[in-house]
Write an enzyme that holds these catalytic residues in place. Sequence first.
Site, PDB file in Angstrom:
ATOM      1  N   GLY A  30       0.826  -1.206   0.000  1.00  0.00           N
ATOM      2  CA  GLY A  30       0.000   0.000   0.000  1.00  0.00           C
ATOM      3  C   GLY A  30       0.857   1.251   0.000  1.00  0.00           C
ATOM      4  N   GLY A  32      -0.189   4.141   1.778  1.00  0.00           N
ATOM      5  CA  GLY A  32      -0.577   5.011   2.878  1.00  0.00           C
ATOM      6  C   GLY A  32      -2.000   5.523   2.818  1.00  0.00           C
ATOM      7  CD  GLU A  33      -3.583   3.176  -0.583  1.00  0.00           C
ATOM      8  OE1 GLU A  33      -2.975   2.691   0.391  1.00  0.00           O
ATOM      9  OE2 GLU A  33      -3.396   2.808  -1.736  1.00  0.00           O
TER      10      GLU A  33
END
Length: 80
Positions: A30, A32-33
């Site tokens: 990911g 950092g959503e």
Amino acid sequence: YLLPSATEVPHLDLQLLEYPSPGNPLGVKGIGEAGTVPAAPAIISAVEDALRESGVRIAETPITPSRLFDLIHQAKVAAQ
């Protein structure tokens, strides 16, 4: 609150650095959503708190100035 336009945002130099994840066969991870998810509810809660005496409840986004004006008007009508 208006979104910043190109004139308010400083120039950014972006660099792509690839570090594949060893935790899965594709090497993906990911970006950092999860850090962005609570931002909208926190702002909405702050706006609701500021308008608590008006009885405003915000149930959808975006909270534009015109939508806030309508919500304040509706709360006043409902209180009468």
